[in-house]
Design an enzyme around this catalytic site. Structure first.
Site, mmCIF file in Angstrom:
data_model
loop_
_atom_site.group_PDB
_atom_site.id
_atom_site.type_symbol
_atom_site.label_atom_id
_atom_site.label_comp_id
_atom_site.label_asym_id
_atom_site.label_seq_id
_atom_site.Cartn_x
_atom_site.Cartn_y
_atom_site.Cartn_z
ATOM 1 C CB THR A 209 -1.006 -0.047 1.178
ATOM 2 O OG1 THR A 209 -1.936 1.029 1.052
ATOM 3 C CG2 THR A 209 -0.335 0.029 2.530
ATOM 4 C CG ASN A 210 -0.513 4.566 -1.317
ATOM 5 O OD1 ASN A 210 -1.206 5.285 -0.616
ATOM 6 N ND2 ASN A 210 -1.002 3.904 -2.372
ATOM 7 C CG HIS A 211 3.440 6.705 3.448
ATOM 8 N ND1 HIS A 211 3.470 5.882 4.546
ATOM 9 C CD2 HIS A 211 4.685 6.667 2.905
ATOM 10 C CE1 HIS A 211 4.669 5.361 4.666
ATOM 11 N NE2 HIS A 211 5.436 5.816 3.679
ATOM 12 C CB SER A 212 -3.052 7.701 0.321
ATOM 13 O OG SER A 212 -4.245 8.423 0.307
#
Ligand code: CTP
Length: 396
Positions: A209-212
């Site tokens: 995933t990512n930091h959003s």
């Protein structure tokens, strides 16, 4: 943009939850709304008018018969001044009175005389809420266009658990803003917004995933709701509370998001892709947990996810986001062309106050003709309104 100088008439009735109305009054006043409070006689048994007077800086109406009050001289003055009437908490009694069109105190008079939307946040004993009289009254008021928010299930004044508790203040707040913006500049439009970072499974416990944080997308969705739009929010997992008054579709992966977007845009006027869609996913997710002790190293083969914005096309406006770490404008302009966008909102994620998770953002908006507009550092809610201002010119 949502008009902050509007008048909210806050009706407070006799419930143990009356103290929570002070928090609502404080929040609306803090946001710059004019808040005029009407208290019924029984509300004054639970909380003092002075509390609301100090919070709102406005006179509090406690009776119809105060000859010195600026409002009681003409008993419909507040009804006319109101842009929305919010009754929180609303007892079974005030609901019954409204359903019968009664006008025997300042609050019921105001409701009968107003043309503004009325939002009702009930709070009462669970048996009173489920009583057929109350059910009929609620149905009647709903049919006449009154909006109910709550009640919630939880611990009641009687000590038992049940349905009848004043619902969360965030929900009451959001639904009131929605009612205020019902005839806003996005009324009649359907806006699809995506938000959050997608999760691509590696195995049953791990994902890419990512930091959003999802904050920017949620801010756009709420701002559109507050300007009258019907909003579908397609959200990858976030830690944010679900905003009220939206259709929310929860998704996990880029593939799920693609399907949800394809379906939602069928009736949309615009798609705002604020989601941080994972660009790559494991070619194959393991169905069992990958065990650390079985391996010295692990290589995961990745493949590209579908590019949702590039794939989903139609007669609706398409707005993209570009979170860049360098050459922000050049990269964003290239994305406008490559994805055939109407607008792109670009930001530099390496800046402290506008990166992932921040409550503020400094963005550059670029249109399909390459026109660049740099906005200053703003709270994400205000950035959202600026984006919608641009979007509206395109919708026209
Ligand atoms: N986007 C999308 N589907 C993807 C990847 C991105 O719809 N698989 C959307 C994002 O929601 C955003 C826009 O495309 O609105 C730009 O996303 P971004 O990650 O900045 O661009 P990419 O196309 O992934 O290009 P790059 O990774 O080269 O920056």
């Amino acid at each position: 943009m949502a008009d902050k100088m509007k008048t909210i008439v806050l009706g407070v009735t006799g419930s143990i939850a009356a103290y929570k109305a002070a928090e609502l009054a404080s929040r609306f006043t803090g946001e710059g709304f004019r808040v005029d409070v009407i208290m019924t006689e029984s509300a004054q048994q639970f909380i003092a008018p002075l509390t609301f007077r100090n919070i709102t800086g406005r006179p509090v109406v406690t009776t119809m018969w105060d000859i010195d009050s600026e409002f009681s001289v003409e008993h419909v003055a507040l009804a006319e001044a109101a842009d929305v009437v919010l009754i929180a908490p609303a007892t079974a009694n005030i609901i019954a009175k409204m359903a019968c069109g009664m006008a025997d105190d300042m609050l019921s008079c105001t409701v009968l005389a107003t043309k503004a939307p009325v939002v009702i946040a009930p709070a009462m004993n669970d048996n009173m809420w489920s009583n057929p009289f109350t059910r009929e009254n609620v149905a009647k008021l709903t049919k006449r266009g009154f909006t109910f928010v709550g009640p919630a299930r939880g611990r009641l004044a009687s000590g038992k658990m049940g349905l009848g508790r004043l619902t969360g203040l965030d929900d009451i707040y959001g639904i009131t803003l929605q009612a205020l913006g019902r005839k806003g500049d996005l009324a009649g439009k359907h806006i699809v917004v995506t938000a959050g970072g997608t999760q691509e499974p590696v195995d049953p416990v791990r994902c890419l995933t990512n930091h959003s944080s999802g904050k920017m997308g949620y801010a756009v969705a709420e701002a559109a709701r507050n300007r009258g739009a019907e909003v579908t929010l397609i959200s990858a997992p976030t830690a944010l509370a679900a905003p009220p008054g939206l259709k929310i579709i929860g998704v996990k992966t880029a593939e799920d998001m693609l399907k949800a977007v394809q379906e939602a845009v069928k009736k949309a006027d615009a798609l705002v892709m604020a989601a941080a869609v994972a660009d790559f996913r494991p070619v194959k997710a393991s169905s069992q947990k990958i065990k650390r002790q079985d391996l010295n190293e692990l290589t995961i083969e990745l493949e590209k996810t579908p590019d949702i914005l590039a794939q989903v096309k139609g007669s609706f406006i398409r707005v993209g986001f570009a979170a860049e770490s360098h050459d922000v404008v050049a990269n964003a302009k290239e994305k406008v062309k490559r994805k055939g966008l109407d607008l792109i909102v670009a930001n530099d994620i390496t800046e402290m106050d506008c990166g992932f998770g921040a409550d503020t953002n400094r963005v550059t908006i670029i249109d399909s003709k390459g026109k660049v507009e740099n906005l200053p550092l703003l709270p994400k809610g205000e950035v959202a309104d600026k984006i919608l201002d641009k979007l509206i010119t395109l919708l026209r």
